[in-house]
Design an enzyme around this catalytic site. Sequence first.
Site, PDB file in Angstrom:
ATOM      1  N   ILE A  11     -10.137 -22.392  61.572  1.00  0.00           N
ATOM      2  CA  ILE A  11      -9.401 -22.788  62.741  1.00  0.00           C
ATOM      3  C   ILE A  11      -8.485 -21.887  63.352  1.00  0.00           C
ATOM      4  O   ILE A  11      -9.256 -22.614  64.947  1.00  0.00           O
ATOM      5  CB  ILE A  11      -8.247 -23.196  61.668  1.00  0.00           C
ATOM      6  CG1 ILE A  11      -7.417 -23.914  62.528  1.00  0.00           C
ATOM      7  CG2 ILE A  11      -7.674 -21.839  61.263  1.00  0.00           C
ATOM      8  CD1 ILE A  11      -7.987 -26.023  62.354  1.00  0.00           C
ATOM      9  N   SER A  33      -5.482  -9.672  61.081  1.00  0.00           N
ATOM     10  CA  SER A  33      -6.077 -10.091  60.371  1.00  0.00           C
ATOM     11  C   SER A  33      -7.326  -8.896  59.107  1.00  0.00           C
ATOM     12  O   SER A  33      -7.313  -7.708  60.255  1.00  0.00           O
ATOM     13  CB  SER A  33      -7.809 -11.140  60.469  1.00  0.00           C
ATOM     14  OG  SER A  33      -8.652 -11.550  59.955  1.00  0.00           O
ATOM     15  N   ARG A  34      -6.851  -8.809  58.012  1.00  0.00           N
ATOM     16  CA  ARG A  34      -7.968  -8.411  57.362  1.00  0.00           C
ATOM     17  C   ARG A  34      -9.238  -8.486  57.746  1.00  0.00           C
ATOM     18  O   ARG A  34      -9.914  -6.742  57.395  1.00  0.00           O
ATOM     19  CB  ARG A  34      -7.962  -8.749  56.235  1.00  0.00           C
ATOM     20  CG  ARG A  34      -6.874  -9.298  55.075  1.00  0.00           C
ATOM     21  CD  ARG A  34      -6.965  -9.315  53.587  1.00  0.00           C
ATOM     22  NE  ARG A  34      -7.399 -10.956  53.829  1.00  0.00           N
ATOM     23  CZ  ARG A  34      -7.516 -11.798  52.589  1.00  0.00           C
ATOM     24  NH1 ARG A  34      -7.025 -10.794  51.407  1.00  0.00           N
ATOM     25  NH2 ARG A  34      -8.221 -12.858  52.705  1.00  0.00           N
ATOM     26  N   LYS A  87      -0.576 -25.924  60.381  1.00  0.00           N
ATOM     27  CA  LYS A  87      -0.375 -27.325  59.769  1.00  0.00           C
ATOM     28  C   LYS A  87      -0.821 -26.801  57.995  1.00  0.00           C
ATOM     29  O   LYS A  87      -1.932 -26.211  58.281  1.00  0.00           O
ATOM     30  CB  LYS A  87      -0.553 -28.655  59.697  1.00  0.00           C
ATOM     31  CG  LYS A  87      -2.232 -28.955  59.856  1.00  0.00           C
ATOM     32  CD  LYS A  87      -1.954 -29.327  58.940  1.00  0.00           C
ATOM     33  CE  LYS A  87      -4.483 -29.847  58.913  1.00  0.00           C
ATOM     34  NZ  LYS A  87      -4.979 -29.426  57.667  1.00  0.00           N
ATOM     35  N   ASP A 165      -4.198 -31.144  52.451  1.00  0.00           N
ATOM     36  CA  ASP A 165      -4.159 -30.491  53.536  1.00  0.00           C
ATOM     37  C   ASP A 165      -5.242 -31.191  54.571  1.00  0.00           C
ATOM     38  O   ASP A 165      -3.994 -31.378  56.077  1.00  0.00           O
ATOM     39  CB  ASP A 165      -5.224 -29.202  52.907  1.00  0.00           C
ATOM     40  CG  ASP A 165      -5.620 -28.180  54.449  1.00  0.00           C
ATOM     41  OD1 ASP A 165      -4.455 -27.308  54.552  1.00  0.00           O
ATOM     42  OD2 ASP A 165      -6.359 -28.470  55.012  1.00  0.00           O
TER      43      ASP A 165
END
Length: 303
Positions: A11, A33-34, A87, A165
């Site tokens: 996303i 971020s990993r 969201k 979701d």
Amino acid sequence: MKVALVGIGKIARDQHVPALAASGDWELAATVSRAGTVEGVEAYTDFAAMLAARPDIPMVSLCLPPMPRFAYAEAALKAGRHVMLEKPPGATLAEVHALEALAAAQGLTLYATWHSRMAEAVAAAKAWLSDRVVRRAHITWREDVRKWHPGQDWVFEPGGMGVFDPGINALSILTEILPAPVHVTAATLEFPENRDTPIAAQITFSGGVSADFDWRQEGPQTWDIEVETDKGPMALRMGGNRLEIGGVEAGGVNSIMGEYPALYAQMAALVRAGRSDVDLSPMVHVADALTLGKRVVTAPFHF
């Protein structure tokens, strides 16, 4: 204004990064971020390290799955940063209420975003319904989880919400356009025998409203809200981007690419005004459906 984007997954790449690149309000100054990065943008793997190293970044946009999001949002607010939530805004209602209280105490902006409310035809649909009596409304929200969440097992883990979701996008539109509120009265939830969240749901609301959510639809995807009123029918299609009145197209576009730029414009306006926007009504419907829902076990699901 500078922003740090946390969680560089699908996303973020599909929507947040392009929206920020086109924004006149925001500059993407860092990522956390990993594994994911954005070319040309300073990248961190540790959120606390980013907060310590970049006091010049006043806003954090969280694109993480809902389960780990609270800790990141809490840390950002305690560090004096405004926070924008993808969201659904959290894994539970209580944790978002806690974040809202913390933001208020810190004098910061917290924005619980609902991107589908920014779809092209939603405002027009709301205006058209404002002086009409809704007799019936039905949501059909059917899509392919393998296309939109490929290999993302977290959506079927506790807190991932399963078919809610995407379904919460429909509920965010419903709660925006209806002239009077409704509430869940019954639900049937279909759980794959090997998963912890539903893959399909049928929901009944007060006021003649119903919904059909399904994550198993292949081929063309369906994101429709059809409303019957005392002055004729109206429909929103393509996730709120196409409007039909009396069965005739009445405006909209065939793209969702305008939704996230609108969210970031709204976030800028909220920060400048010193306000928050934390509307949890779509998430209340999800919580109520999960509370009232009858559980039906269905075939196992594998990516």
